[in-house]
Design an enzyme around this catalytic site. Structure first.
Site, PDB file in Angstrom:
ATOM      1  N   GLY A 285       1.188  -0.933   0.172  1.00 29.01           N
ATOM      2  CA  GLY A 285       0.299  -0.038  -0.342  1.00 29.01           C
ATOM      3  C   GLY A 285       0.859   0.991   0.705  1.00 29.01           C
ATOM      4  N   ASN A 289       9.625   5.160   4.133  1.00 32.03           N
ATOM      5  CA  ASN A 289      10.433   5.837   4.041  1.00 32.03           C
ATOM      6  C   ASN A 289      10.201   7.669   4.384  1.00 32.03           C
ATOM      7  OD1 ASN A 289      10.928   3.553   2.288  1.00 32.03           O
ATOM      8  ND2 ASN A 289      10.022   4.793   0.773  1.00 32.03           N
ATOM      9  N   GLU A 320       1.170   5.711   7.470  1.00 35.15           N
ATOM     10  CA  GLU A 320       2.731   6.160   7.173  1.00 35.15           C
ATOM     11  C   GLU A 320       3.108   7.135   7.760  1.00 35.15           C
ATOM     12  OE1 GLU A 320       3.873   3.926   5.346  1.00 35.15           O
ATOM     13  OE2 GLU A 320       2.051   2.528   5.024  1.00 35.15           O
ATOM     14  N   GLU A 342       3.823  -1.432  13.545  1.00 30.88           N
ATOM     15  CA  GLU A 342       2.782  -1.449  12.340  1.00 30.88           C
ATOM     16  C   GLU A 342       1.972  -1.545  12.704  1.00 30.88           C
ATOM     17  OE1 GLU A 342       2.874  -1.103   9.280  1.00 30.88           O
ATOM     18  OE2 GLU A 342       5.048  -1.613   8.821  1.00 30.88           O
TER      19      GLU A 342
END
Length: 873
Positions: A285, A289, A320, A342
């Site tokens: 998905g 970074n 993210e 996560e």
């Protein structure tokens, strides 16, 4: 390949020995614009280059704790030109074995390793992925590394706990732009130099390069102490998608998220700029970074989509962003504690979305959609504790699953109820400050949460994080005089394979109908469920309910069961529940009953046909459509499928025609109708809508919806190759190509199936995206007989595929081509036979087969339940 699968023990030993002080990585990507099939250059003035590889130079400064020690650097590359250790040239033929660079006789203290290599462009989404846009011939590059593919791009110590600062220098073709984690520091012609990063792990470094369409914005925040933080924002996509790129909405959610995390984390965003790149053929998905987040470009919508799609994108953006703190600033030591990033990002993404954006119903989607993924994963034979036992990188790759993400996030939601919101957030703040730029394990987080909450986190962790399986909670009620509750208790059960009973903080809601017919909650009590039976004392004396909902408000992670009276109420009045979260929880519970073989699939489908037209939440409706397809294809008795298919098609068409013109519900029903169409009249309508000789008032048949219709027609043999190719001519884009490949593979022809099978099993010519498209087209539920010969071929091929292909493609083939549509005891026996005969096969491969085998066994049990019920619509 020897050394490719790094073990936990090897990583621990290397971390004990080494401290990494910094990387300088120099990449020359000018070869990217060559033709990968020609082996030649780009036809310009430069010398001919090999477009399959690029030059990679790495300088690593590190320290060794012991004199004379030996270790290795990681590198997956076709060839190495030179290796220099502390100024001494080493013979690449001796020290490089294809996956590792041997480092022997290290002096104690400072060392410098320089590696010059030819690394390979990827077509599998791993490492440096190279994509050629069929629309305009432009080439686009991006990197994707998690868990351990940075070694495909530069030499490194590929494990999360050897953090270091990175400097990247990239030489790119003329006219390209390059992005990396750090801000652009200088540009000299085609040479791009980037500022040194903070200490980060190898798997979150990034390079994105190509003629991307780029939009900029900025974010500014003034803190209570008067300091100001200015963050440059960027968003980019392929030029071919620029006309669809709604960067303003992406920036809106981004700024709202940055406000939320600054308000709650009390730690300024630590990585300077914030670019978000939407890239082609992406396996995930998105990826966190720091300073250069990458997303799959399908989050740029080429046609009309429902609000559920925008919510999903917003959730991913915030997921993210949460990683910038949970994962990037503070990183797990090894993949055992993958949940430390996560699970938190999954939870915080929804938390931030609900509290800071327009998507206020995010917890409904979480309860109905995300938890469904967790419940499935937690009932597989491969289920594992949230803190998993990860022996090596293959284990790590498969651990990006519903346990690590959705169950972990569900458990954190329970933790917030258990510890309190303020204590939870204060624990996070202390965690960041104490462990910034470092690596942690489970105990590091639990210690700060124990400090802030005063709760026993060790016992909580043992029950929730270190055991596997999902509990079921069932209400048991007795009534006395005046039809009032004498006692309401909650029974907790666990599977024999995972018998742990856990502490649950739950709300129990009582519902009854009003004079208008609405089913509403009139009483609620929170209770700590512990052990096999817990009495909800606060509800004694309440009037008799028509529905008892355990886990009302979705505070805990469990499967909800119903007493018989509540189940009867749902069969008659499910659509009358006014609270959308309560309604979603009931749908989810009914789906779990169906998956567990406790409710006939025909009954679930009947409920969907009766009540889904009343569903106001578009995300829940689309989830119901997906579940209903699964119920028909896998859980319904085979003898009833034809009747059930007709009923679904008729019901979907009916809802399509009565939906509000132009509404997102109308669009959802149009897509669902296409997916279940099964008669000549259905196909004629789809063909007429494509040809514009028929219309449904308000329904815009845009290009994406056209492909949905063509896909259905192709799978039933109504649309042949010429129709599919004509559709590609209308949409000659990368997205159109993927649709075309899927449609071609879906046609009901033995020759087509043989060609599709060969393309993904016998050849590695297709990119990852086209492998996925071919597999998606190959397995059509209406073609069971046509696909029957491939069951035996599957079991003959998978071990070879696993050995020869990358793990990403291996996973796609093994999962996607399992003969699930051959749902009979013979296929189950074949899977068992393969598992028995291949006890020494790669554990990750065995896990995938075992999971698919378990899904098949579950389907057969559900079919037996359905056949025994003999209901009918």
């Amino acid at each position: 390949m020897p050394g490719q699968n790094l073990s936990r023990d090897e990583a621990h030993e290397r971390a004990e020995l080494l401290t990494v002080d910094g990387y300088d990585v120099v990449l020359d990507l000018r070869s990217a614009i060559g033709d990968p099939d020609s082996g030649g250059g780009d036809g310009g003035d430069r010398p001919a280059v090999d477009p399959r590889t690029f030059r990679s130079g790495t300088t690593i400064r590190f320290r060794s704790a012991r004199a004379g020690a030996s270790t290795f650097a990681d590198l997956l590359a076709p060839s190495v030109t030179s290796v220099t250790l502390n100024g001494q040239a080493l013979d690449p033929a001796v020290v490089f074995d294809g996956t590792r660079v041997a480092l022997d006789g290290l002096p104690e203290g400072e060392n410098v390793l320089v590696v010059d290599a030819q690394c390979a462009y990827s077509r599998t989404g791993e490492g440096m992925h190279r994509f050629v846009d069929p629309e305009d011939g432009e080439v686009y590059l991006y990197t994707q590394y998690e868990p351990a593919d940075a070694r495909r791009v530069f030499a490194n110590f590929e494990q999360p706990d050897l953090k270091a600062p990175f400097r990247f220098e990239v030489t790119a073709p003329e006219g390209w732009t390059v992005w990396s984690n750090g801000a652009e520091e200088s540009r000299d012609g085609g040479v791009w130099r980037f500022a040194e990063t903070k200490p980060i792990s190898t798997y979150i470094t990034a390079v994105v390069a190509g003629p991307y369409h780029h939009v900029t914005d900025s974010y500014s925040r003034t803190f209570d102490d008067g300091t100001t933080l200015d963050i440059p924002l960027g968003a980019l996509c392929r030029k071919g998608l620029a006309r669809h790129f709604d960067a303003d909405d992406i920036f809106l959610v981004t700024k709202q998220g940055l406000d939320f995390f600054h308000d709650n984390f009390d730690y300024p965003y630590p990585f300077g700029k914030y670019d978000q790149a939407f890239v082609p053929e992406y396996n995930l998905g998105a990826m966190e970074n720091p300073g250069c987040v990458t997303f799959r470009e399908e989050y740029i919508f080429r046609g009309k989509v429902t609000q559920a799609s925008y919510e999903s994108r917003g959730n991913v953006i915030l997921h993210e962003m949460a990683h910038m703190w949970f994962g990037d600033l503070v990183t797990m030591q090894w993949w055992d504690d993958l949940w430390l990033k996560e699970s938190f990002a999954d939870f915080m993404g929804v938390f931030a979305m609900v509290e800071s954006t327009r998507f206020k119903d995010g917890w409904i989607t979480f309860a109905n959609n995300r938890k469904s993924w967790a419940y499935r994963a937690d009932q597989l034979p491969s289920t594992h504790p949230i803190t998993a036992d990860i022996r090596d990188l293959e284990d790590a790759k498969l651990n990006f699953d519903g346990i690590t993400y959705a169950k972990g996030a569900s458990v954190l939601k329970q933790l917030v109820a258990y510890a309190g919101r303020d204590a939870f957030l204060e624990g996070a703040r202390r965690y960041f400050k104490k462990h910034a730029y470092g690596n942690t394990q489970l105990g590091d987080l639990l210690s700060v949460l124990a400090e802030t909450s005063g709760r026993d986190m060790v016992t909580w962790s043992r029950s929730w994080l270190q055991t596997a399986g999902v509990n079921s909670l069932t209400p048991v009620v007795t009534y006395g005089a005046a039809d009032r509750i004498t006692e309401l208790a909650v029974l907790q059960e666990a599977a024999d394979s995972h018998p742990e009973l856990r502490p649950h903080r739950v709300a129990v809601g009582l519902y009854r109908r009003t004079t208008r017919g609405d089913l509403v909650r009139y009483a609620r009590a929170e209770v700590d469920v512990a052990g096999p039976r817990t009495v909800v004392a606060a509800l004694a004396g309440a009037e008799r309910p028509e529905l008892i909902l355990v886990n009302d408000d979705d505070l805990t992670y469990c499967k909800v069961r119903f007493d018989e009276a509540s189940l009867a109420t749902l069969r008659a009045h499910l659509g009358d529940i006014t609270d959308p979260l309560a309604r979603a929880l009931c749908w989810s519970a009914l789906w779990n009953l169906t998956r567990d073989g406790l409710m006939p699939a025909q009954d679930f489908i009947s409920l969907v046909l009766a009540f889904s037209g009343q569903e106001s939440d578009i995300g829940v409706l689309q989830m119901l459509h997906a579940w209903t397809r699964t119920a028909l294809v896998h859980y319904a008795a085979p003898g009833w499928r034809e009747e059930g298919g007709r009923a679904l098609a008729e019901g979907a068409l009916r809802e399509l025609r009565i939906a509000d013109p132009g509404s997102e519900h109308q669009l959802a029903w149009a897509r669902f109708f296409a997916s279940v169409a099964d008669s000549e009249s259905d196909f004629q309508l789809l063909s007429s809508l494509l040809g514009e000789s028929a219309r449904v008032d308000g329904l815009e048949v845009d290009q994406e919806l056209r492909w949905a219709f063509v896909s259905a027609l192709a799978a039933h043999g109504v649309a042949d190759e010429s129709v599919i190719d004509a559709e590609l001519a209308r949409d000659d884009t990368a997205s159109g190509k993927r649709h075309q490949v899927r449609c071609l593979a879906s046609r009901p022809s033995a020759a087509v199936k043989a060609q599709a099978w060969a393309a993904v099993v016998e050849s590695d010519a297709l990119s990852n995206a086209l492998v996925e498209a071919t597999i998606a087209g190959f397995g059509q539920s209406s073609q069971r007989e046509l696909l029957a010969p491939y069951a035996a071929r599957y079991f003959d091929a998978i071990e070879r595929v696993w050995a020869e292909r990358s793990i990403q493609i291996g996973m796609s083939v093994v999962k996607g081509l399992f003969p699930a549509l051959q749902d009979d005891p013979a296929t189950l026996a074949a899977a068992d036979g393969w598992l028995e005969a291949h006890a020494d096969a790669a554990p990750a491969l065995r896990r995938l087969v075992l999971e698919a085998r378990d899904d098949l066994a579950r389907a057969l049990r559900a079919q037996a339940c359905d056949a025994g019920a003999g209901a009918g619509l």
